[in-house]
Each structure stands twice: as structure tokens, then as C-alpha cells.
Design a protein around this motif. Structure first.
Motif, PDB file in Angstrom:
ATOM      1  N   LEU A  85      20.489  32.493 -16.594  1.00  0.00           N
ATOM      2  CA  LEU A  85      19.273  33.174 -17.047  1.00  0.00           C
ATOM      3  C   LEU A  85      19.594  34.593 -17.516  1.00  0.00           C
ATOM      4  O   LEU A  85      19.041  35.059 -18.513  1.00  0.00           O
ATOM      5  CB  LEU A  85      18.234  33.216 -15.931  1.00  0.00           C
ATOM      6  CG  LEU A  85      17.551  31.904 -15.571  1.00  0.00           C
ATOM      7  CD1 LEU A  85      16.587  32.113 -14.414  1.00  0.00           C
ATOM      8  CD2 LEU A  85      16.850  31.297 -16.755  1.00  0.00           C
ATOM      9  N   LEU A  86      20.492  35.249 -16.801  1.00  0.00           N
ATOM     10  CA  LEU A  86      20.902  36.595 -17.200  1.00  0.00           C
ATOM     11  C   LEU A  86      21.607  36.572 -18.549  1.00  0.00           C
ATOM     12  O   LEU A  86      21.321  37.403 -19.418  1.00  0.00           O
ATOM     13  CB  LEU A  86      21.796  37.213 -16.131  1.00  0.00           C
ATOM     14  CG  LEU A  86      22.274  38.624 -16.392  1.00  0.00           C
ATOM     15  CD1 LEU A  86      21.093  39.585 -16.381  1.00  0.00           C
ATOM     16  CD2 LEU A  86      23.303  39.027 -15.353  1.00  0.00           C
ATOM     17  N   VAL A  87      22.505  35.615 -18.743  1.00  0.00           N
ATOM     18  CA  VAL A  87      23.203  35.485 -20.028  1.00  0.00           C
ATOM     19  C   VAL A  87      22.210  35.169 -21.139  1.00  0.00           C
ATOM     20  O   VAL A  87      22.278  35.730 -22.235  1.00  0.00           O
ATOM     21  CB  VAL A  87      24.303  34.401 -19.946  1.00  0.00           C
ATOM     22  CG1 VAL A  87      24.859  34.065 -21.307  1.00  0.00           C
ATOM     23  CG2 VAL A  87      25.408  34.845 -19.014  1.00  0.00           C
ATOM     24  N   GLY A  88      21.270  34.271 -20.871  1.00  0.00           N
ATOM     25  CA  GLY A  88      20.258  33.931 -21.867  1.00  0.00           C
ATOM     26  C   GLY A  88      19.351  35.100 -22.195  1.00  0.00           C
ATOM     27  O   GLY A  88      18.959  35.291 -23.343  1.00  0.00           O
TER      28      GLY A  88
ATOM     29  N   ILE B 243      23.985  25.694  -7.670  1.00  0.00           N
ATOM     30  CA  ILE B 243      23.031  25.541  -8.767  1.00  0.00           C
ATOM     31  C   ILE B 243      22.172  26.788  -8.908  1.00  0.00           C
ATOM     32  O   ILE B 243      21.970  27.301 -10.011  1.00  0.00           O
ATOM     33  CB  ILE B 243      22.161  24.288  -8.555  1.00  0.00           C
ATOM     34  CG1 ILE B 243      22.982  23.033  -8.798  1.00  0.00           C
ATOM     35  CG2 ILE B 243      20.939  24.300  -9.454  1.00  0.00           C
ATOM     36  CD1 ILE B 243      22.326  21.774  -8.309  1.00  0.00           C
ATOM     37  N   LEU B 244      21.665  27.292  -7.804  1.00  0.00           N
ATOM     38  CA  LEU B 244      20.809  28.480  -7.863  1.00  0.00           C
ATOM     39  C   LEU B 244      21.574  29.695  -8.389  1.00  0.00           C
ATOM     40  O   LEU B 244      21.072  30.435  -9.246  1.00  0.00           O
ATOM     41  CB  LEU B 244      20.214  28.770  -6.490  1.00  0.00           C
ATOM     42  CG  LEU B 244      19.184  27.771  -5.985  1.00  0.00           C
ATOM     43  CD1 LEU B 244      18.754  28.117  -4.570  1.00  0.00           C
ATOM     44  CD2 LEU B 244      17.988  27.724  -6.908  1.00  0.00           C
ATOM     45  N   ILE B 245      22.770  29.904  -7.893  1.00  0.00           N
ATOM     46  CA  ILE B 245      23.562  31.056  -8.333  1.00  0.00           C
ATOM     47  C   ILE B 245      23.926  30.939  -9.803  1.00  0.00           C
ATOM     48  O   ILE B 245      23.767  31.893 -10.577  1.00  0.00           O
ATOM     49  CB  ILE B 245      24.818  31.205  -7.457  1.00  0.00           C
ATOM     50  CG1 ILE B 245      24.425  31.620  -6.045  1.00  0.00           C
ATOM     51  CG2 ILE B 245      25.794  32.209  -8.052  1.00  0.00           C
ATOM     52  CD1 ILE B 245      25.550  31.541  -5.040  1.00  0.00           C
ATOM     53  N   SER B 246      24.401  29.761 -10.220  1.00  0.00           N
ATOM     54  CA  SER B 246      24.804  29.611 -11.627  1.00  0.00           C
ATOM     55  C   SER B 246      23.591  29.619 -12.554  1.00  0.00           C
ATOM     56  O   SER B 246      23.682  30.103 -13.689  1.00  0.00           O
ATOM     57  CB  SER B 246      25.638  28.347 -11.813  1.00  0.00           C
ATOM     58  OG  SER B 246      24.922  27.211 -11.423  1.00  0.00           O
ATOM     59  N   PHE B 247      22.438  29.113 -12.093  1.00  0.00           N
ATOM     60  CA  PHE B 247      21.245  29.144 -12.934  1.00  0.00           C
ATOM     61  C   PHE B 247      20.771  30.583 -13.141  1.00  0.00           C
ATOM     62  O   PHE B 247      20.388  30.965 -14.256  1.00  0.00           O
ATOM     63  CB  PHE B 247      20.130  28.298 -12.320  1.00  0.00           C
ATOM     64  CG  PHE B 247      18.956  28.096 -13.222  1.00  0.00           C
ATOM     65  CD1 PHE B 247      19.040  27.234 -14.306  1.00  0.00           C
ATOM     66  CD2 PHE B 247      17.771  28.761 -12.999  1.00  0.00           C
ATOM     67  CE1 PHE B 247      17.958  27.045 -15.147  1.00  0.00           C
ATOM     68  CE2 PHE B 247      16.680  28.574 -13.830  1.00  0.00           C
ATOM     69  CZ  PHE B 247      16.784  27.721 -14.909  1.00  0.00           C
TER      70      PHE B 247
ATOM     71  N   ILE C 229      25.083  25.924 -15.390  1.00  0.00           N
ATOM     72  CA  ILE C 229      25.197  24.919 -14.331  1.00  0.00           C
ATOM     73  C   ILE C 229      26.185  23.835 -14.749  1.00  0.00           C
ATOM     74  O   ILE C 229      27.043  23.414 -13.968  1.00  0.00           O
ATOM     75  CB  ILE C 229      23.822  24.293 -14.002  1.00  0.00           C
ATOM     76  CG1 ILE C 229      22.874  25.312 -13.414  1.00  0.00           C
ATOM     77  CG2 ILE C 229      23.982  23.139 -13.024  1.00  0.00           C
ATOM     78  CD1 ILE C 229      21.462  24.797 -13.254  1.00  0.00           C
ATOM     79  N   THR C 230      26.084  23.382 -15.994  1.00  0.00           N
ATOM     80  CA  THR C 230      26.994  22.358 -16.496  1.00  0.00           C
ATOM     81  C   THR C 230      28.432  22.859 -16.518  1.00  0.00           C
ATOM     82  O   THR C 230      29.357  22.134 -16.145  1.00  0.00           O
ATOM     83  CB  THR C 230      26.568  21.913 -17.905  1.00  0.00           C
ATOM     84  OG1 THR C 230      25.208  21.498 -17.872  1.00  0.00           O
ATOM     85  CG2 THR C 230      27.431  20.771 -18.401  1.00  0.00           C
ATOM     86  N   TYR C 231      28.641  24.094 -16.943  1.00  0.00           N
ATOM     87  CA  TYR C 231      29.989  24.660 -16.966  1.00  0.00           C
ATOM     88  C   TYR C 231      30.568  24.747 -15.558  1.00  0.00           C
ATOM     89  O   TYR C 231      31.750  24.443 -15.348  1.00  0.00           O
ATOM     90  CB  TYR C 231      29.995  26.040 -17.613  1.00  0.00           C
ATOM     91  CG  TYR C 231      29.589  26.056 -19.071  1.00  0.00           C
ATOM     92  CD1 TYR C 231      29.766  24.955 -19.888  1.00  0.00           C
ATOM     93  CD2 TYR C 231      29.006  27.173 -19.631  1.00  0.00           C
ATOM     94  CE1 TYR C 231      29.386  24.962 -21.212  1.00  0.00           C
ATOM     95  CE2 TYR C 231      28.632  27.206 -20.959  1.00  0.00           C
ATOM     96  CZ  TYR C 231      28.822  26.093 -21.749  1.00  0.00           C
ATOM     97  OH  TYR C 231      28.447  26.117 -23.063  1.00  0.00           O
TER      98      TYR C 231
ATOM     99  N   TRP D  81      20.286  28.389 -21.441  1.00  0.00           N
ATOM    100  CA  TRP D  81      21.500  29.016 -20.937  1.00  0.00           C
ATOM    101  C   TRP D  81      21.634  28.822 -19.436  1.00  0.00           C
ATOM    102  O   TRP D  81      22.752  28.687 -18.913  1.00  0.00           O
ATOM    103  CB  TRP D  81      21.547  30.495 -21.303  1.00  0.00           C
ATOM    104  CG  TRP D  81      22.285  30.694 -22.581  1.00  0.00           C
ATOM    105  CD1 TRP D  81      21.763  30.928 -23.806  1.00  0.00           C
ATOM    106  CD2 TRP D  81      23.699  30.627 -22.740  1.00  0.00           C
ATOM    107  NE1 TRP D  81      22.763  31.016 -24.727  1.00  0.00           N
ATOM    108  CE2 TRP D  81      23.964  30.833 -24.102  1.00  0.00           C
ATOM    109  CE3 TRP D  81      24.760  30.404 -21.886  1.00  0.00           C
ATOM    110  CZ2 TRP D  81      25.252  30.837 -24.618  1.00  0.00           C
ATOM    111  CZ3 TRP D  81      26.048  30.403 -22.394  1.00  0.00           C
ATOM    112  CH2 TRP D  81      26.286  30.617 -23.741  1.00  0.00           C
ATOM    113  N   GLY D  82      20.535  28.813 -18.734  1.00  0.00           N
ATOM    114  CA  GLY D  82      20.593  28.519 -17.302  1.00  0.00           C
ATOM    115  C   GLY D  82      21.165  27.134 -17.040  1.00  0.00           C
ATOM    116  O   GLY D  82      22.020  26.951 -16.174  1.00  0.00           O
ATOM    117  N   GLY D  83      20.715  26.148 -17.803  1.00  0.00           N
ATOM    118  CA  GLY D  83      21.235  24.787 -17.670  1.00  0.00           C
ATOM    119  C   GLY D  83      22.676  24.665 -18.109  1.00  0.00           C
ATOM    120  O   GLY D  83      23.457  23.909 -17.529  1.00  0.00           O
TER     121      GLY D  83
END
Length: 118
Positions: free
Chosen positions: A27-30, A19-23, A53-55, A48-50
Motif C-alpha cells: 500500500l505504501l509503494v502504491g 500478508i499484513l506486513i507485505s500488504f 504479497i505475491t512477491y 500494489w498491495g496484492g
């Protein structure tokens, strides 16, 4: 039964790391998307952070589904001894499934919180 809960606790630890890594990746993508749009929007960046995580959770659930249906794709682990130090009762497919479920639950909570800030 106690070993099962120890394995679930390890799955929760792994899912928190994912979760932390994907969030952070989300955030970077957002942030990049917000810079392209030309306006800084904190809710857009957090969305985008959320999403990422879903992806990640959906990809893990897909991998678990494939491993449950195609048993011949799951070959024996190369590091079986090290695996047994972390997980006593669960195999690889079950660990992927539980980690993905916990990640998806946290993703749902993050996205629900962000929904109310819109």
C-alpha cells in the motif's frame, strides 16, 4: 496426525502476519506510485498491495525450493528447543513452504477480487 494440524495452524498464523506486513508495504509503494503519477487511484494502490504479497510468497517458495534441493545448505537450527515449542513435526523448509503456499493462496484471492473492481 494431530501434531501435523497444529503445525499447519501455526503456519497459517505466520502467513497472516506476513500478508499484513507485505500488504501494508505494498500500500505504501502504491501510494508513492500514485503520488508520482499525480492522481489518486485506490485500485492502483490496492493492486500494489496484492503484488507485494505475491512477491513475498514467490520469494518464500524459492527459498523452500532451494532448501529442498540443497540439503547441505540447511544447517541445524541454533534454537532447536524453541523451534519444537511451535512446530512438532515440520522442519524449517516445510514451514517456509506451507507459509508461502498459504500466502500465495490469499494473494490469489486478493488479486482476483481486485480484478473484478477494475
Amino acid at each position: 496426525m494431530n501434531n501435523f494440524f497444529v503445525d499447519i495452524k501455526e503456519c497459517v498464523k505466520i502467513s497472516i502476519k506476513i500478508i499484513l506486513i507485505s500488504f501494508l508495504l505494498g500500500l505504501l509503494v502504491g501510494l508513492i506510485g500514485s503520488a508520482i503519477k499525480g492522481a489518486f487511484d485506490a485500485v492502483y494502490i490496492l493492486e500494489w498491495g496484492g503484488r507485494v504479497i505475491t512477491y513475498a510468497a514467490c520469494f518464500g517458495l524459492f527459498m523452500a525450493a532451494v532448501s529442498f534441493t540443497k540439503k547441505d545448505l540447511m544447517r541445524p537450527l541454533n534454537y532447536e528447543k524453541q523451534w519444537k515449542t511451535y512446530f512438532i513435526r515440520l522442519n524449517l523448509a516445510q514451514v517456509i513452504f506451507f507459509v508461502s503456499i498459504f500466502t500465495l493462496i490469499i494473494s490469489l484471492a486478493v488479486n482476483s477480487i481486485l480484478f473484478y473492481f477494475k
